[in-house]
Design a protein around this motif. Structure first.
Motif, PDB file in Angstrom:
ATOM      1  N   LYS A 251       3.617  17.347 -40.311  1.00  0.00           N
ATOM      2  CA  LYS A 251       4.205  16.959 -41.590  1.00  0.00           C
ATOM      3  C   LYS A 251       5.207  15.833 -41.351  1.00  0.00           C
ATOM      4  O   LYS A 251       5.675  15.628 -40.225  1.00  0.00           O
ATOM      5  CB  LYS A 251       4.935  18.151 -42.228  1.00  0.00           C
ATOM      6  CG  LYS A 251       4.054  19.343 -42.571  1.00  0.00           C
ATOM      7  CD  LYS A 251       4.902  20.471 -43.150  1.00  0.00           C
ATOM      8  CE  LYS A 251       4.047  21.681 -43.483  1.00  0.00           C
ATOM      9  NZ  LYS A 251       4.868  22.796 -44.042  1.00  0.00           N
ATOM     10  N   VAL A 252       5.531  15.132 -42.413  1.00  0.00           N
ATOM     11  CA  VAL A 252       6.551  14.097 -42.319  1.00  0.00           C
ATOM     12  C   VAL A 252       7.872  14.737 -41.887  1.00  0.00           C
ATOM     13  O   VAL A 252       8.271  15.785 -42.405  1.00  0.00           O
ATOM     14  CB  VAL A 252       6.724  13.372 -43.664  1.00  0.00           C
ATOM     15  CG1 VAL A 252       7.907  12.402 -43.605  1.00  0.00           C
ATOM     16  CG2 VAL A 252       5.441  12.631 -44.033  1.00  0.00           C
ATOM     17  N   GLY A 253       8.518  14.104 -40.908  1.00  0.00           N
ATOM     18  CA  GLY A 253       9.744  14.652 -40.340  1.00  0.00           C
ATOM     19  C   GLY A 253       9.491  15.550 -39.148  1.00  0.00           C
ATOM     20  O   GLY A 253      10.434  15.950 -38.460  1.00  0.00           O
ATOM     21  N   GLY A 254       8.239  15.853 -38.896  1.00  0.00           N
ATOM     22  CA  GLY A 254       7.888  16.749 -37.801  1.00  0.00           C
ATOM     23  C   GLY A 254       7.890  16.053 -36.457  1.00  0.00           C
ATOM     24  O   GLY A 254       7.664  14.846 -36.348  1.00  0.00           O
ATOM     25  N   LYS A 255       8.168  16.841 -35.417  1.00  0.00           N
ATOM     26  CA  LYS A 255       8.112  16.371 -34.037  1.00  0.00           C
ATOM     27  C   LYS A 255       7.260  17.349 -33.240  1.00  0.00           C
ATOM     28  O   LYS A 255       7.323  18.565 -33.476  1.00  0.00           O
ATOM     29  CB  LYS A 255       9.508  16.286 -33.417  1.00  0.00           C
ATOM     30  CG  LYS A 255      10.446  15.282 -34.066  1.00  0.00           C
ATOM     31  CD  LYS A 255      11.796  15.270 -33.355  1.00  0.00           C
ATOM     32  CE  LYS A 255      12.759  14.297 -33.995  1.00  0.00           C
ATOM     33  NZ  LYS A 255      14.077  14.281 -33.292  1.00  0.00           N
ATOM     34  N   ALA A 256       6.494  16.826 -32.318  1.00  0.00           N
ATOM     35  CA  ALA A 256       5.635  17.695 -31.496  1.00  0.00           C
ATOM     36  C   ALA A 256       5.311  17.017 -30.181  1.00  0.00           C
ATOM     37  O   ALA A 256       5.432  15.799 -30.027  1.00  0.00           O
ATOM     38  CB  ALA A 256       4.344  18.024 -32.238  1.00  0.00           C
ATOM     39  N   ILE A 257       4.899  17.845 -29.235  1.00  0.00           N
ATOM     40  CA  ILE A 257       4.287  17.380 -27.994  1.00  0.00           C
ATOM     41  C   ILE A 257       2.849  17.859 -28.028  1.00  0.00           C
ATOM     42  O   ILE A 257       2.589  19.031 -28.349  1.00  0.00           O
ATOM     43  CB  ILE A 257       5.009  17.953 -26.760  1.00  0.00           C
ATOM     44  CG1 ILE A 257       6.443  17.425 -26.677  1.00  0.00           C
ATOM     45  CG2 ILE A 257       4.250  17.622 -25.479  1.00  0.00           C
ATOM     46  CD1 ILE A 257       7.286  18.107 -25.612  1.00  0.00           C
ATOM     47  N   VAL A 258       1.919  16.964 -27.743  1.00  0.00           N
ATOM     48  CA  VAL A 258       0.516  17.369 -27.666  1.00  0.00           C
ATOM     49  C   VAL A 258      -0.035  16.971 -26.304  1.00  0.00           C
ATOM     50  O   VAL A 258       0.287  15.907 -25.770  1.00  0.00           O
ATOM     51  CB  VAL A 258      -0.335  16.759 -28.799  1.00  0.00           C
ATOM     52  CG1 VAL A 258       0.093  17.308 -30.137  1.00  0.00           C
ATOM     53  CG2 VAL A 258      -0.270  15.248 -28.793  1.00  0.00           C
ATOM     54  N   ILE A 259      -0.829  17.853 -25.736  1.00  0.00           N
ATOM     55  CA  ILE A 259      -1.487  17.570 -24.456  1.00  0.00           C
ATOM     56  C   ILE A 259      -2.989  17.582 -24.702  1.00  0.00           C
ATOM     57  O   ILE A 259      -3.530  18.551 -25.255  1.00  0.00           O
ATOM     58  CB  ILE A 259      -1.103  18.610 -23.386  1.00  0.00           C
ATOM     59  CG1 ILE A 259       0.429  18.667 -23.224  1.00  0.00           C
ATOM     60  CG2 ILE A 259      -1.762  18.257 -22.055  1.00  0.00           C
ATOM     61  CD1 ILE A 259       0.913  19.736 -22.268  1.00  0.00           C
ATOM     62  N   LEU A 260      -3.639  16.500 -24.309  1.00  0.00           N
ATOM     63  CA  LEU A 260      -5.056  16.323 -24.581  1.00  0.00           C
ATOM     64  C   LEU A 260      -5.861  16.329 -23.294  1.00  0.00           C
ATOM     65  O   LEU A 260      -5.568  15.552 -22.376  1.00  0.00           O
ATOM     66  CB  LEU A 260      -5.300  14.979 -25.280  1.00  0.00           C
ATOM     67  CG  LEU A 260      -4.406  14.604 -26.463  1.00  0.00           C
ATOM     68  CD1 LEU A 260      -4.796  13.228 -26.990  1.00  0.00           C
ATOM     69  CD2 LEU A 260      -4.483  15.647 -27.562  1.00  0.00           C
ATOM     70  N   PRO A 261      -6.880  17.175 -23.201  1.00  0.00           N
ATOM     71  CA  PRO A 261      -7.810  17.042 -22.066  1.00  0.00           C
ATOM     72  C   PRO A 261      -8.582  15.741 -22.208  1.00  0.00           C
ATOM     73  O   PRO A 261      -8.679  15.167 -23.303  1.00  0.00           O
ATOM     74  CB  PRO A 261      -8.711  18.267 -22.214  1.00  0.00           C
ATOM     75  CG  PRO A 261      -8.616  18.651 -23.645  1.00  0.00           C
ATOM     76  CD  PRO A 261      -7.253  18.256 -24.114  1.00  0.00           C
ATOM     77  N   SER A 262      -9.154  15.275 -21.126  1.00  0.00           N
ATOM     78  CA  SER A 262      -9.794  13.956 -21.136  1.00  0.00           C
ATOM     79  C   SER A 262     -10.953  13.869 -22.119  1.00  0.00           C
ATOM     80  O   SER A 262     -11.248  12.786 -22.635  1.00  0.00           O
ATOM     81  CB  SER A 262     -10.275  13.592 -19.730  1.00  0.00           C
ATOM     82  OG  SER A 262     -11.318  14.455 -19.306  1.00  0.00           O
ATOM     83  N   ALA A 263     -11.620  14.988 -22.409  1.00  0.00           N
ATOM     84  CA  ALA A 263     -12.776  14.971 -23.309  1.00  0.00           C
ATOM     85  C   ALA A 263     -12.413  14.485 -24.709  1.00  0.00           C
ATOM     86  O   ALA A 263     -13.275  13.947 -25.419  1.00  0.00           O
ATOM     87  CB  ALA A 263     -13.403  16.363 -23.385  1.00  0.00           C
TER      88      ALA A 263
END
Length: 297
Positions: A251-263
């Motif tokens: 959402k607007v104002g949101g913060k996150a860390i995302v980890i993506l596998p190579s696929a």
């Protein structure tokens, strides 16, 4: 002692195929083979000779897990001449790593072949002629002293410590950083919510201004937006699928860390910096983004 080497050490393998140099290389390789056999006798070793011409003697655990293409291999090694002159012990205690199936930077055929014969917990003494090692190259230490003459036979002492697939690398990272994974999707995306945000949910077609930073799991940054962020049309922008998928969880104002596998990131091709002829993102590499949604319309 640190060995000063060029980034690519494939010269020996290439030069052995060049007309006019092949005979000289072969003659010196045969001399190396005699030196190796004398070394084996004097040191009471019982190695096996491979088709490529290296000699190897396995020890430690012989039934440990072996690496598959795309997995990360962690190992230690030391390198010396057959006169016991130490050449490189940088990674005798420091862990080296590489992605299996790729030619690790700074490595050569003998080291890679030695690793290919091992499993986790295994050790290997590898004795190699110059043709599978450093060829005609001569290397010096930081003072200018020659520590590896041209056409030298060498000895590697290798130990394989760990093999990790992408899921295991990500799990190790989240545990070491004490990250609480909010959601794991079916295709392996790890979503770590930092701040939920109070604005509108991002959906396909919305244009969001995103502040972000992208890095490898070893901390190496490969991309970063300006402080004011950059615009992305959710679900439409021509970016990697995992990035689009992550935006739609925010959402607007949101913060996150995302980890993506190579696929769902840069896959088996990685991202190459053509100017430097080096990967900014290696093939099979899981990557991480820190995201903040500044606005959307």
């Amino acid at each position: 002692m640190k060995l000063y080497l060029p980034l690519v050490l494939a010269g020996a393998a290439l030069l052995t195929g060049c007309k006019g140099l092949n005979d000289d290389y072969q003659e010196k390789a045969e001399e190396n083979d005699k030196q190796i056999q004398a070394y084996i006798t004097s040191n009471g070793l019982t190695p096996t000779k491979s088709v490529s011409g290296i000699y190897y003697q396995l020890g430690g655990t012989t039934s440990g897990r072996k690496p598959q293409v795309g997995e990360q291999v962690r190992y230690t090694y030391s390198l010396m001449q057959l006169n016991n002159q130490i050449v490189d012990t940088t990674f005798k205690t420091k862990v080296a790593s590489g992605t299996w199936g790729l030619n690790f930077s700074r490595d050569n055929g003998a080291l890679l072949e030695g690793l290919s014969l091992m499993g986790v917990g295994g050790t290997n003494i590898v004795l190699s002629p110059h043709s599978r090692a450093y060829g005609s190259q001569q290397y010096v230490d930081s003072t200018g002293k020659v520590i590896l003459p041209s056409y030298s036979a060498v000895r590697y002492d290798i130990k394989m410590l760990r093999v990790l697939n992408e899921a295991e690398q990500i799990e190790e990272y989240t545990m070491s950083k004490q990250l609480n994974v909010t959601e794991t999707t079916s295709d392996g995306l790890r979503y770590i919510r930092i701040t939920e945000g109070t604005g509108a949910q991002l959906t396909t077609g919305k244009t969001a201004t995103v502040r972000y930073r992208g890095q490898l799991l070893n901390g190496t940054k490969f991309d970063e937006s300006p402080v004011a962020g950059l615009p992305f049309t959710v679900g439409v922008s021509s970016t990697i699928s995992g990035f689009n998928q992550a935006l739609q969880k925010m959402k607007v104002g949101g913060k996150a860390i995302v980890i993506l596998p190579s696929a769902i990131a840069y896959g088996t091709r990685g991202r190459l910096n053509d100017a430097q002829n080096a990967y900014t993102i290696p093939p099979y590499a899981p990557i991480l983004f820190e995201l903040e949604i500044l606005s959307a319309n």
